[in-house]
Structures are given as structure tokens and as C-alpha cells.
Write an enzyme that holds these catalytic residues in place. Structure first.
Site, PDB file in Angstrom:
ATOM      1  N   LYS A  27      31.907  45.733  42.031  1.00 25.89           N
ATOM      2  CA  LYS A  27      31.902  45.585  40.575  1.00 25.89           C
ATOM      3  C   LYS A  27      30.908  46.543  39.930  1.00 25.89           C
ATOM      4  CE  LYS A  27      34.847  42.255  39.723  1.00 25.89           C
ATOM      5  NZ  LYS A  27      35.743  42.053  38.593  1.00 25.89           N
ATOM      6  N   ASP A  84      31.737  35.616  36.631  1.00 22.92           N
ATOM      7  CA  ASP A  84      31.396  34.629  37.650  1.00 22.92           C
ATOM      8  C   ASP A  84      30.290  35.209  38.522  1.00 22.92           C
ATOM      9  OD1 ASP A  84      33.061  36.477  38.939  1.00 22.92           O
ATOM     10  OD2 ASP A  84      34.777  35.175  38.548  1.00 22.92           O
TER      11      ASP A  84
HETATM   12  C1  LIG Z   1      33.486  40.120  45.172  1.00 25.27           C
HETATM   13  C2  LIG Z   1      34.720  40.152  44.363  1.00 25.27           C
HETATM   14  N1  LIG Z   1      35.882  40.489  44.959  1.00 25.27           N
HETATM   15  C3  LIG Z   1      37.025  40.536  44.264  1.00 25.27           C
HETATM   16  C4  LIG Z   1      37.059  40.240  42.914  1.00 25.27           C
HETATM   17  C5  LIG Z   1      38.360  40.283  42.197  1.00 25.27           C
HETATM   18  O1  LIG Z   1      38.441  41.337  41.281  1.00 25.27           O
HETATM   19  P1  LIG Z   1      39.462  41.239  40.087  1.00 25.27           P
HETATM   20  O2  LIG Z   1      39.014  40.100  39.204  1.00 25.27           O
HETATM   21  O3  LIG Z   1      39.378  42.565  39.422  1.00 25.27           O
HETATM   22  O4  LIG Z   1      40.801  40.939  40.668  1.00 25.27           O
HETATM   23  C6  LIG Z   1      35.869  39.874  42.261  1.00 25.27           C
HETATM   24  C7  LIG Z   1      35.860  39.551  40.837  1.00 25.27           C
HETATM   25  O5  LIG Z   1      34.865  39.107  40.275  1.00 25.27           O
HETATM   26  C8  LIG Z   1      34.669  39.834  42.998  1.00 25.27           C
HETATM   27  O6  LIG Z   1      33.498  39.519  42.429  1.00 25.27           O
END
Ligand SMILES: Cc1ncc(COP(=O)(O)O)c(C=O)c1O
Length: 411
Positions: free
Chosen positions: A89, A138
Site C-alpha cells: 500500500k 483498515d
Molecule cells: C495487505 C493487504 N493486502 C491486500 C489488500 C487488498 O487490496 P485492495 O483493497 O486494493 O483489493 C489490502 C487492502 O487494504 C491489504 O492491506
């Protein structure tokens, strides 16, 4: 030597839906490019790769696990070290903050092509000192937005929902953000953030897009695409045959999908999205062949994936770019984290957070079922990429699930 305990990955506990509208034969320009452009992805890479602390994250081969899963090869893109923020992120939110500020400065001054180094060096401090960016999170996305705001010198307010852990709240405050906790789930925190930002004149930097709000989340996805472009360079001439990537609102999946589409066109790998069964908005959208929201009634332990509303820009890509979606229960998460921590055969030990392992868990459950393997076209010749989207972003939760401190696993 750790072998997969099959009973922990019972295929009866997961479901798969194939995407009848997947269009493998479509070129990038006739497909994903309408939503996320080659130029946008290139600009993001050129910009972010110049930032202090930028390093290509490792694409770790896991030959022991590949053998155990009876596939040709398995590689794990480990985003745990990204910019010291613990997850992929870091690439998206901060880059979108930069893009937003640079558009605002251009509007105010008429100066085009504001570069991020000048912004960091305070050349435009006067123009941005009263700007506030905001976001719901989150954990990981908000951390990236707060970090971007701190680097570029504007203010930041972050909204978190009732279940976001204390550890993640502290991490946000450490990046200088004002943190507001709201009742309800992630989707509710997105709505509260949008309303309060509107009345306060703040600028929302969201990782999810909805009707009338697409520019910023597209910048976020352009930032994410950097990790996929690194993978393209790392695998060199032999493209993978399959990708398993976890989905929250779908931004990560769509960015990786688009970048691979651009790089490998019709030779791109088959693409599967894995979600918690407690928050299956992408799965439902594939099933309904239209963006479909679900109510998240119980929070999954995969905190980053606990989203009930799919991002519209992400859906625009995935509607034809994804080959299918899988849902998995929370019970697959701990065993997959432990498997990576212990290492199968002589595999490198990997620290993976709760949301990082869903893609790999999807692969494991698929290989445990002949029917699923056939549907996903997985066999002994498959070369699979999984995206390890975070490290131990909450060290206490990591220790509870793995039974070991993250630092100890690494050493
Ligand atoms: C560690 C992690 N993996 C995957 C995701 C999923 O990403 P997206 O919401 O863009 O699908 C998130 C989203 O917050 C995340 O924090």
C-alpha cells in the site's frame, strides 16, 4: 521439513467461480487500458522509483512448496519491506497524495509538471500547508496516505472502523495523522470519511472508487502497478502461467492484472482473485457479472480484505481480465502464515501478515482438489506467482497466529 496438512485446507470450505466474460485474446489497448493507462503506470514508476528508500522487493522462489504442490515453480513477491511501511500500500496512497497536491498547485499557480522532489523539499510549502487529505482505512492504505502527507507537508485525517487493531492505530499516529475511530465496518468508515471531508473541505484520497470518484483511486492503482512491473523484470523472459492475488476492493488485483496485461498481452498468466468468505464482493461481482456489494457482518482476520464494496475502476479491469475468483475461510490463514514462517523443505522463511497469504491459500486449496485444479488449469507445468502483500503489520496478531515473533522468524 514442513508439509502441508491437507485437513487444514479442506476444499469443501472454499468456492470458486469462473468468469465467463474473461477475454484472454483481448489486447491491452482494447481491454484494461481504458481504465488504467500504460502512460499512467509508467509515470508512477518513474516518480516513485526516485523516492528515498525505494528498493525493488524480493521475488522469493519457493521450490520446496512448489514440489509439495506438484507445480513447476512458485514465487512469492514479498511486499513486507516496502518503504519500511510493511505493505504494498506504500506505493499507492502516498503516490496519489503527490498527484493530488501537484494538480492543486498547477491549478493555483499555472506551473505544470510539479515534481515530487520539489514538493518534498518544501518549494510549494505555502500552497499546501493548509491542505488536508483524508481517507478511511483498515490500516495499510491510511498509513501510506499519512506517510505521503508527512513527506509532502500537508495535513492528514484518517478514519478507522471499530475493529481496526490498536497496533494499527498507533502505526497511523506515528505517521503524524489525526486518527478518528468510527462505529461500524470498513464500508461505513468510507462513507463517514466522505461526508465529513465534504463538509470540512478536505480532499479524500481513497483506494476505492465509486460513481463520480475515479481519478484518485486510479492514481493509487498506478502506484500499485509498480510491484507488478518489478515482477515482469524479475521473471525475465519466462512469464508465469498463473497469478493468485487477494482482493479487498480489488485495486491491487486490477493493478497487477493491468500491468501483466500490458507486459505480456495475450500471453499473460491466468488470473485468480482470492477473498475471505466473510467479504466476497469480487466473487459476487464475477458471479453476477456486474459490480455487486455485500454486507460485511463479521470481520475477517484478513483485515485488509474486509471490504464489501468493490472499486468501480478495479471492476472495469477485472470484468474481462480476471479468470475467476475463490473465497476462503479464515481458518486457512494461520496455517498458511505458519507454512511460510517455517518454510517447506529448505525454502526461505517468510514473514507474511494475515492479508498477505490469501492468494497462496487459494493456490493450496486448489491443488488439494482435482476438480479445482482442472477448472483453474493447474498442473505440474504451472509457474505460479503469488503476491505477499504485507509483512507483520500488526506484530501482536502475527505472534498469535504463528506462535512466534516476526523478528525471530526472520532471524
Ligand atoms: C495487505 C493487504 N493486502 C491486500 C489488500 C487488498 O487490496 P485492495 O483493497 O486494493 O483489493 C489490502 C487492502 O487494504 C491489504 O492491506
Amino acid at each position: 521439513m514442513t508439509l502441508i496438512k491437507r485437513a487444514e485446507f479442506d476444499p469443501a470450505l472454499s468456492s470458486f467461480v469462473a468468469n465467463p466474460n474473461a477475454r484472454q485474446e483481448l489486447s491491452f489497448s482494447d481491454g484494461a487500458e481504458k481504465s488504467i493507462s500504460a502512460m499512467g503506470m509508467k509515470t508512477a514508476k518513474q516518480c516513485v522509483s526516485k523516492w528515498d528508500g525505494y528498493q525493488v522487493t524480493s521475488l522469493t522462489p519457493l521450490p520446496g512448496l512448489a514440489k509439495e504442490l506438484r507445480i513447476s515453480s512458485l514465487v512469492y513477491k514479498d511486499e513486507g519491506s516496502r518503504f519500511g511501511l510493511g505493505s504494498f500500500k506504500a506505493l499507492g496512497g502516498a503516490y496519489a497524495v503527490y498527484q493530488l497536491l501537484s494538480r492543486m498547485i498547477t491549478q493555483a499557480t499555472g506551473i505544470e509538471g510539479i515534481n515530487s522532489t520539489d514538493l518534498k523539499n518544501g518549494i510549494y510549502a505555502e500552497q499546501i500547508k493548509d491542505v488536508t487529505v483524508s481517507s478511511a482505512t483498515d490500516g495499510n492504505h491510511g498509513r501510506s496516505v499519512a506517510w505521503g502527507a508527512q513527506q509532502f507537508g500537508c495535513n492528514c485525517v484518517i478514519y478507522i472502523h471499530a475493529e481496526v487493531s490498536h497496533g494499527r492505530l498507533v502505526a497511523l499516529e506515528e505517521q503524524g495523522a489525526t486518527v478518528v475511530r468510527v462505529d461500524g465496518n470498513y464500508d461505513q468508515s468510507v462513507h463517514v470519511c466522505a461526508e465529513q471531508s465534504d463538509s470540512n473541505g478536505w480532499h479524500v484520497v481513497s483506494d476505492t472508487s465509486y460513481e463520480g470518484y475515479k481519478e484518485v483511486p486510479t492514481n493509487v492503482m498506478e502506484g500499485y502497478s509498480i510491484l507488478a512491473s518489478e515482477i515482469v523484470d524479475q521473471v525475465n523472459l519466462l512469464p508465469p502461467t498463473h497469478v493468485f492475488v487477494q482482493g479487498g476492493v480489488g485495486g491491487l488485483a486490477a493493478a497487477v492484472n493491468a500491468a501483466f496485461w500490458q507486459a505480456w498481452e495475450t500471453e499473460r498468466p491466468l488470473f485468480y482473485i482470492v477473498e475471505p468468505d466473510l467479504a466476497p464482493c469480487i466473487y459476487k461481482s464475477v458471479e453476477d457479472q456486474a459490480p455487486t456489494n455485500v454486507d460485511v457482518e463479521t470481520e475477517t482476520i484478513m483485515a485488509g480484505l474486509s471490504c464489501g464494496e468493490i472499486s468501480l475502476v478495479a471492476w472495469d479491469v477485472l470484468a474481462q481480465g480476471a479468470n475467476g475468483a475463490i473465497v476462503i475461510p479464515d481458518s486457512f490463514v494461520g496455517p498458511t502464515m505458519r507454512l511460510l514462517a517455517e518454510g517447506c523443505a529448505n525454502d526461505t522463511a517468510i514473514v507474511a501478515g494475515e492479508s498477505a497469504v490469501a492468494g497462496l491459500a487459494g493456490l493450496i486449496v486448489a491443488r488439494g482438489s482435482e476438480t479445482l485444479s482442472k477448472l483453474l488449469q493447474l498442473d505440474v507445468n504451472s509457474r505460479v506467482v503469488v503476491i505477499g502483500s504485507e509483512g507483520a503489520t500488526d506484530v501482536d496478531i502475527y505472534r498469535q497466529l504463528v506462535g512466534e515473533l516476526a523478528d525471530k522468524v526472520l532471524s
